[in-house]
Design a protein around this motif. Structure first.
Motif, PDB file in Angstrom:
ATOM      1  N   LEU A 159      47.629  -5.368  56.472  1.00  0.00           N
ATOM      2  CA  LEU A 159      46.252  -5.845  56.366  1.00  0.00           C
ATOM      3  C   LEU A 159      45.265  -4.675  56.476  1.00  0.00           C
ATOM      4  O   LEU A 159      44.298  -4.584  55.718  1.00  0.00           O
ATOM      5  CB  LEU A 159      46.021  -6.853  57.499  1.00  0.00           C
ATOM      6  N   ALA A 160      45.529  -3.791  57.404  1.00  0.00           N
ATOM      7  CA  ALA A 160      44.639  -2.641  57.591  1.00  0.00           C
ATOM      8  C   ALA A 160      44.619  -1.777  56.330  1.00  0.00           C
ATOM      9  O   ALA A 160      43.576  -1.268  55.935  1.00  0.00           O
ATOM     10  CB  ALA A 160      45.093  -1.816  58.794  1.00  0.00           C
ATOM     11  N   ARG A 162      45.272  -2.824  53.231  1.00  0.00           N
ATOM     12  CA  ARG A 162      44.534  -3.527  52.168  1.00  0.00           C
ATOM     13  C   ARG A 162      43.032  -3.449  52.404  1.00  0.00           C
ATOM     14  O   ARG A 162      42.250  -3.310  51.464  1.00  0.00           O
ATOM     15  CB  ARG A 162      44.994  -4.985  52.091  1.00  0.00           C
ATOM     16  N   ALA A 163      42.625  -3.532  53.657  1.00  0.00           N
ATOM     17  CA  ALA A 163      41.196  -3.391  53.970  1.00  0.00           C
ATOM     18  C   ALA A 163      40.719  -2.010  53.523  1.00  0.00           C
ATOM     19  O   ALA A 163      39.663  -1.863  52.911  1.00  0.00           O
ATOM     20  CB  ALA A 163      40.964  -3.584  55.463  1.00  0.00           C
ATOM     21  N   GLN A 166      40.101  -1.578  49.877  1.00  0.00           N
ATOM     22  CA  GLN A 166      38.901  -2.228  49.360  1.00  0.00           C
ATOM     23  C   GLN A 166      37.635  -1.501  49.751  1.00  0.00           C
ATOM     24  O   GLN A 166      36.673  -1.468  48.982  1.00  0.00           O
ATOM     25  CB  GLN A 166      38.832  -3.672  49.875  1.00  0.00           C
ATOM     26  N   ASP A 167      37.595  -0.968  50.955  1.00  0.00           N
ATOM     27  CA  ASP A 167      36.354  -0.364  51.439  1.00  0.00           C
ATOM     28  C   ASP A 167      36.709   0.621  52.543  1.00  0.00           C
ATOM     29  O   ASP A 167      36.814   0.263  53.710  1.00  0.00           O
ATOM     30  CB  ASP A 167      35.414  -1.461  51.960  1.00  0.00           C
ATOM     31  N   GLU A 169      35.160   3.242  53.942  1.00  0.00           N
ATOM     32  CA  GLU A 169      34.210   3.531  55.025  1.00  0.00           C
ATOM     33  C   GLU A 169      34.158   2.390  56.029  1.00  0.00           C
ATOM     34  O   GLU A 169      34.087   2.602  57.236  1.00  0.00           O
ATOM     35  CB  GLU A 169      32.814   3.790  54.459  1.00  0.00           C
ATOM     36  N   MET A 170      34.180   1.167  55.501  1.00  0.00           N
ATOM     37  CA  MET A 170      34.129   0.020  56.419  1.00  0.00           C
ATOM     38  C   MET A 170      35.401  -0.019  57.255  1.00  0.00           C
ATOM     39  O   MET A 170      35.342  -0.319  58.455  1.00  0.00           O
ATOM     40  CB  MET A 170      33.959  -1.276  55.611  1.00  0.00           C
ATOM     41  N   ALA A 171      36.535   0.279  56.630  1.00  0.00           N
ATOM     42  CA  ALA A 171      37.795   0.293  57.375  1.00  0.00           C
ATOM     43  C   ALA A 171      37.726   1.324  58.498  1.00  0.00           C
ATOM     44  O   ALA A 171      38.114   1.056  59.636  1.00  0.00           O
ATOM     45  CB  ALA A 171      38.951   0.603  56.433  1.00  0.00           C
ATOM     46  N   GLU A 172      37.195   2.481  58.190  1.00  0.00           N
ATOM     47  CA  GLU A 172      37.036   3.531  59.192  1.00  0.00           C
ATOM     48  C   GLU A 172      36.121   3.030  60.327  1.00  0.00           C
ATOM     49  O   GLU A 172      36.398   3.246  61.505  1.00  0.00           O
ATOM     50  CB  GLU A 172      36.441   4.774  58.512  1.00  0.00           C
ATOM     51  N   THR A 173      35.036   2.342  59.929  1.00  0.00           N
ATOM     52  CA  THR A 173      34.072   1.871  60.919  1.00  0.00           C
ATOM     53  C   THR A 173      34.678   0.851  61.885  1.00  0.00           C
ATOM     54  O   THR A 173      34.332   0.822  63.060  1.00  0.00           O
ATOM     55  CB  THR A 173      32.846   1.251  60.212  1.00  0.00           C
ATOM     56  N   ILE A 174      35.581   0.001  61.386  1.00  0.00           N
ATOM     57  CA  ILE A 174      36.173  -0.975  62.314  1.00  0.00           C
ATOM     58  C   ILE A 174      37.346  -0.374  63.090  1.00  0.00           C
ATOM     59  O   ILE A 174      37.995  -1.076  63.860  1.00  0.00           O
ATOM     60  CB  ILE A 174      36.632  -2.280  61.616  1.00  0.00           C
ATOM     61  N   GLY A 175      37.608   0.900  62.876  1.00  0.00           N
ATOM     62  CA  GLY A 175      38.588   1.554  63.749  1.00  0.00           C
ATOM     63  C   GLY A 175      39.927   1.861  63.115  1.00  0.00           C
ATOM     64  O   GLY A 175      40.884   2.203  63.808  1.00  0.00           O
ATOM     65  N   ILE A 176      40.024   1.742  61.788  1.00  0.00           N
ATOM     66  CA  ILE A 176      41.288   2.088  61.132  1.00  0.00           C
ATOM     67  C   ILE A 176      41.284   3.591  60.856  1.00  0.00           C
ATOM     68  O   ILE A 176      40.356   4.100  60.219  1.00  0.00           O
ATOM     69  CB  ILE A 176      41.449   1.286  59.821  1.00  0.00           C
TER      70      ILE A 176
ATOM     71  N   SER B  71      36.537   6.346  63.379  1.00  0.00           N
ATOM     72  CA  SER B  71      37.542   5.314  63.650  1.00  0.00           C
ATOM     73  C   SER B  71      37.849   5.176  65.138  1.00  0.00           C
ATOM     74  O   SER B  71      38.447   4.202  65.550  1.00  0.00           O
ATOM     75  CB  SER B  71      38.837   5.628  62.891  1.00  0.00           C
ATOM     76  N   ALA B  74      34.971   2.479  67.422  1.00  0.00           N
ATOM     77  CA  ALA B  74      35.091   1.025  67.578  1.00  0.00           C
ATOM     78  C   ALA B  74      35.795   0.702  68.893  1.00  0.00           C
ATOM     79  O   ALA B  74      35.373  -0.190  69.629  1.00  0.00           O
ATOM     80  CB  ALA B  74      35.843   0.435  66.388  1.00  0.00           C
ATOM     81  N   PHE B  88      35.227  -7.479  53.570  1.00  0.00           N
ATOM     82  CA  PHE B  88      36.351  -7.160  52.695  1.00  0.00           C
ATOM     83  C   PHE B  88      36.504  -8.337  51.725  1.00  0.00           C
ATOM     84  O   PHE B  88      36.962  -9.409  52.102  1.00  0.00           O
ATOM     85  CB  PHE B  88      37.622  -6.917  53.502  1.00  0.00           C
ATOM     86  N   VAL B  99      41.718  -8.246  60.952  1.00  0.00           N
ATOM     87  CA  VAL B  99      41.929  -6.803  60.760  1.00  0.00           C
ATOM     88  C   VAL B  99      41.022  -6.015  61.710  1.00  0.00           C
ATOM     89  O   VAL B  99      41.422  -4.984  62.256  1.00  0.00           O
ATOM     90  CB  VAL B  99      41.731  -6.406  59.275  1.00  0.00           C
ATOM     91  N   GLN B 150      35.665  -7.530  67.786  1.00  0.00           N
ATOM     92  CA  GLN B 150      36.096  -6.310  68.469  1.00  0.00           C
ATOM     93  C   GLN B 150      35.620  -6.293  69.917  1.00  0.00           C
ATOM     94  O   GLN B 150      35.831  -5.316  70.626  1.00  0.00           O
ATOM     95  CB  GLN B 150      35.575  -5.082  67.705  1.00  0.00           C
TER      96      GLN B 150
END
Ligand SMILES: Nc1ncnc2c1ncn2[C@@H]1O[C@H](COP(=O)(O)OP(=O)(O)O)[C@@H](O)[C@H]1O
Ligand SMILES: [Mg+2]
Lengths: 284, 238
Positions: A159-160, A162-163, A166-167, A169-176, B71, B74, B88, B99, B150
């Motif tokens: 899931l991480a 695939r996120a 798609q995006d 910067e957003m993935a980085e922002t949520i902590g991936i 990263s 968060a 997403f 996620v 979160q």
């Protein structure tokens, strides 16, 4: 039937490289043309350079070698450039593939090497169809690899990824940790490239420049399906393998390269996102 | 809690925000207002770590986080709802929440998702829809829900009301106000001054990358700038 089987076999090999392209492209926007040369190096590691070792060990060495090439080339060569100018990095990967081919040519000579499939060459007949053990192996191994990739991406952990596809910067922002995930994806693309090389060598001839051709055809296949979605890139490459087989069978074997690049031009002009791109984008 | 000192933020060699001093205290809610292109979103990108600081420092609970990768912020409790929501689109509502929840902590993922559904029941109804198929208001709820999944200590929202119908942003704004009243720190970029002032207790007016006014809501309400630009006839009526 024979053409169908042959087309599926070469198509699957193209699709392995195409899957490698798509995994990296969706994550970074970068097209790693050196995957074809990595496949070639994996072929030499499996069939030429360690021929006293047991075959399973040689395959492991080839896979590991390709993973190391993939990850290191990203970290040491492409990454900094890709951040500023992705096209420059793509051209560098083309250059790197030529370097790899030249190095192998110096080390092993330019003449094509025979590669005996670890699966053996005996033919099996299934009704009207005659197919070699190696061809069966190609189909089974690539099917397994595609299934594993699909399962990994649809899992919780996937899931991480695939996120991130798609995006970023957003993935980085949520902590991936997208940089670390990218390294893993380069490793995965290395496995796919090595598998393609190991499986292709007994069919195509194993020579220093086989990688360049493999890289280009797989790229055309990936673009035919749509480079931005892994499953369309795979489907496009299988389709291209079939087209190529039927074209060679019914029209002319000598002009099959022309067909491949004819398809490329038509696709680029008609629909730059790939013929399967739109359908697949909705489905993912 | 969050403190930027002489922060310079921009893109590559280009500086957008020159010398910013900004704080958000524990449990405090603060807004940032200013004309288009003032550098509000750029400021938030500096705080979330997407754009590194060109100069100055940033601390979080007294610890220097100036060079902490985006990263890793968060997990420290900083959650961001970016301009344009950035849900997403090809993940379902529930996957969007999952996620984000899992990215900071593997424990109690289900509970955190349920908390978000309790806060925005509309999201529970649409949990199996793809993010890209939601309406603008639902996407904003999802983007806020994703941040809340979160369990952050600071919720950063860029343009809460932009592109939404008044009835929708009033509803979403009320939810954020309740969260802030419950002790969550909020940093809100909002063009609708009345909405911003209802949610927050303090604010900054940013123009051309500089803070031109700062103070409590009561102080700001009395200034000519805020009255002329945002609370008078020209401002949107909340
Ligand atoms: N990616 C970028 N690269 C270079 N400059 C940018 C970029 N994004 C925004 N800017 C510039 O930064 C300035 C401030 O933009 P922004 O922070 O988005 O303002 P606001 O959110 O206050 O409307 C604008 O002048 C804009 O042109
Ligand atoms: Mg903005």
């Amino acid at each position: 039937m024979l053409l169908l089987a042959g087309g599926l076999v070469t198509g699957s090999i193209y699709a392995l490289v195409a899957a490698g392209y798509a995994v990296l492209y969706t994550a970074t926007g970068f097209v790693n043309f050196a995957l074809g040369a990595q496949a070639m190096v994996a072929g030499y590691l499996t069939y030429v350079w360690f021929d006293t070792l047991p075959v399973m060990l040689r395959i492991v060495i080839a896979l590991a070698g390709s993973v190391v090439l993939s990850v290191l080339s990203w970290v040491l060569i492409y990454r900094r450039v890709a951040e500023k100018d992705i096209l420059a990095a793509v051209i560098m990967s083309f250059g790197f593939s030529i370097v790899l081919a030249e190095v192998v040519q110096l080390a092993a000579g330019g003449i094509p090497r025979p590669a005996r499939s670890p699966a053996g060459t005996e033919a099996h007949t299934l009704g009207p169809l005659s197919i070699s053990s190696h061809s069966v192996t190609v189909l089974v191994v690539s099917a397994i690899l595609f299934t594993l990739l699909g399962l990994a991406l649809s899992s919780r952990g996937g899931l991480a990824i695939r996120a991130m596809f798609q995006d970023k910067e957003m993935a980085e922002t949520i902590g991936i940790p997208t940089n670390r995930v990218t390294l893993w994806l380069f490793a995965v693309s290395g496995i796919f490239a090595a598998a393609a090389g190991i499986l292709a060598a007994p069919i195509l001839s194993l020579s220093p420049h086989m990688g360049t051709r493999l890289a280009l055809i797989a790229f055309v296949g990936a673009v035919l399906g749509g480079l931005g979605t892994i499953r369309s890139a795979i489907a496009g490459s299988v389709l291209l393998g079939l087209l190529e087989a039927f074209f060679a069978g019914y029209i002319s074997a000598d002009w099959r390269a022309t067909l491949v690049f004819g398809v490329f031009i038509v696709v680029l002009v008609a629909k730059p996102t790939g013929v399967l791109g739109r359908v697949a984008a909705v489905k993912v | 809690m969050l403190e930027l000192t002489h922060a310079r933020i921009g893109y590559g060699p280009v500086t957008v925000v020159g010398d910013l001093n900004l704080t958000v205290g524990d449990g405090e809610s603060v807004f940032l207002i200013g004309p288009n292109g003032a550098g509000k979103s750029t400021t938030l990108r500096g705080i979330s770590g997407l754009n590194g600081l060109q100069a100055g420092t940033m601390t979080w609970d007294g610890q220097d986080i100036t060079h902490l990768p985006a990263s890793r912020r968060a997990a420290r409790g900083i959650a961001v709802v970016p301009e344009g929501r950035h849900v997403f689109t090809q993940l379902t509502v529930q996957e969007n929440l999952e996620v984000a929840a899992r990215a900071v902590n593997r424990a109690a993922v289900r509970e955190r998702i349920d908390e978000v559904f309790d806060l925005f029941p509309r999201l529970r109804e649409r949990q199996h829809s793809f993010g890209g198929l939601l309406s603008g208001g639902e996407q904003q709820m999802l983007a806020i829900g994703r941040a809340l999944a979160q369990r952050p200590r600071l919720l950063i929202i860029d343009e809460l009301s932009l592109g939404l119908a008044p009835v929708i942003y009033q509803h979403v704004g009320e939810t954020v106000r309740e969260l802030a009243a419950g002790g969550l720190s909020v940093l809100l970029v909002e063009q609708n001054a009345r909405l911003a002032m209802r949610i927050c207790s303090r604010g900054y007016l940013l123009a051309h990358g500089e803070v031109v006014l700062a103070g409590t809501v009561e102080e700001l309400e009395r200034t000519d700038e805020m009255r002329d630009l945002y609370l008078g006839g020209l401002g949107k009526v909340g």
